[in-house]
Design an enzyme around this catalytic site. Structure first.
Site, PDB file in Angstrom:
ATOM      1  N   PRO A 127       0.818  -1.217   0.000  1.00  0.00           N
ATOM      2  CG  PRO A 127      -0.721  -1.551   1.684  1.00  0.00           C
ATOM      3  CD  PRO A 127       0.601  -2.022   1.186  1.00  0.00           C
ATOM      4  CD  GLU A 128       4.396   2.351  -3.473  1.00  0.00           C
ATOM      5  OE1 GLU A 128       4.542   3.413  -4.084  1.00  0.00           O
ATOM      6  OE2 GLU A 128       4.994   1.312  -3.781  1.00  0.00           O
TER       7      GLU A 128
END
Length: 274
Positions: free
Chosen positions: A2-3
């Site tokens: 997750p960015e």
DNA sequence: CATTGTCCCTGGAAGC
DNA sequence: TGCTTCCAGGGACAAT
């Protein structure tokens, strides 16, 4: 992993479900997920209302009516799911709300964190500008990069310089900007930084449109996968042909992190025309 | 101060 | 086949 685009996708999904709702239960199946005293955290947020769901970089922020907040960081393998997942042993915490919504914080590698926040402003000010916000300008980026001679790839991963970019979107942005990942940050000309700024925004916005990249464990709260990885041109593409020139995508290590790039399209020399 | 290295964590892949 | 080793990488922290 997750960015920013993945966290934003999650934020968009859960915000209408929990905004204005009271937090009625916090189940800590693995209390090491809490940074600090778990019981103090629980008592400080229990039975308070969530007034807003925001994000800064990769940090998901639940704002509470008390003025305090809860910061969630998914790190490598964390996800927020609306139903108990198929691997319940990976669930580290469950947040339950008065309207029946339950958020399962699932995290295979147990690197994710939940942090009690006294002051959202104090918490956020440690981070660099939001790349999709007005404060992220070529001038500001140029000012930050001029202070460092580290590789530009390392600079993009530094959350003090810009918040929310991780390994895969750094690779994509550098490809889009035609910039070699080892280019010293302070060697970039203003024109190149302008293009880099545009590239970062374009790559992140495109990924949000695709609801994030599900290369590994990332999933939307409803369990669906994002499709941003289908648009990747160099990230995780070592050995594949460059979509622009056909050269073989290469990979090198920068600070123990893999950097995928096209050796033909991305130049070290700073006199290359973009 | 700027920069680099180490650690945390688990599961999948690779090697013997 | 079964074991060990390595690797993925975000960020806090230690070391240089």
């Amino acid at each position: 992993m997750p960015e920013l685009p993945e966290v934003e996708t999650i934020r968009t999904a859960i915000e209408p479900l929990i905004r204005g709702e009271r937090l009625i239960e916090i189940e800590l199946r693995d209390r090491t997920i809490i940074r600090g005293d778990a019981e103090a955290f629980r008592s400080s947020v229990m039975n308070t209302r969530v007034t807003d769901v925001t994000r800064r970089g990769k940090h998901l922020l639940l704002l509470l009516e008390t003025g305090r907040g809860i910061a969630l960081h998914l790190r490598m393998t964390g996800s927020l799911l609306l139903k108990e997942p198929e691997r319940p042993n990976r669930v580290r915490a469950v947040l339950s709300f008065a309207n029946g919504t339950r958020l399962f914080f699932s995290d295979m590698r147990r690197l994710g964190t939940i942090t009690p926040v006294e002051s959202i402003e104090d918490y956020i000010c440690r981070l660099g500008p939001e790349p999709l916000g007005d404060e992220f300008t070529p001038d500001r980026l140029a000012c930050c990069l001029a202070k460092h001679r580290i590789p530009v790839k390392a600079a993009l991963l530094d959350q003090h310089i810009v918040a929310g970019i991780g390994n895969m979107y750094a690779d994509e942005a550098l490809f889009e900007a035609g910039m070699h990942p080892l280019t010293p940050a302070n060697a970039l000309r203003d024109e190149q930084i302008f293009h880099l700024c545009q590239a970062i925004r374009a790559v992140l916005e495109r990924a949000i449109t695709c609801q994030g990249a599900s290369i590994n464990t990332y999933a939307l709260p409803n369990g669906e996968r994002g499709t941003a990885h289908d648009t990747f041109r160099v990230a995780h593409k070592q050995g594949a042909p460059c979509p622009e020139c056909g050269a073989t995508i290469a990979r090198l290590m920068i600070r123990k992190r893999g950097a995928c790039y096209c050796p033909s399209c991305q130049h070290l020399r700073n006199d290359s025309t973009v």
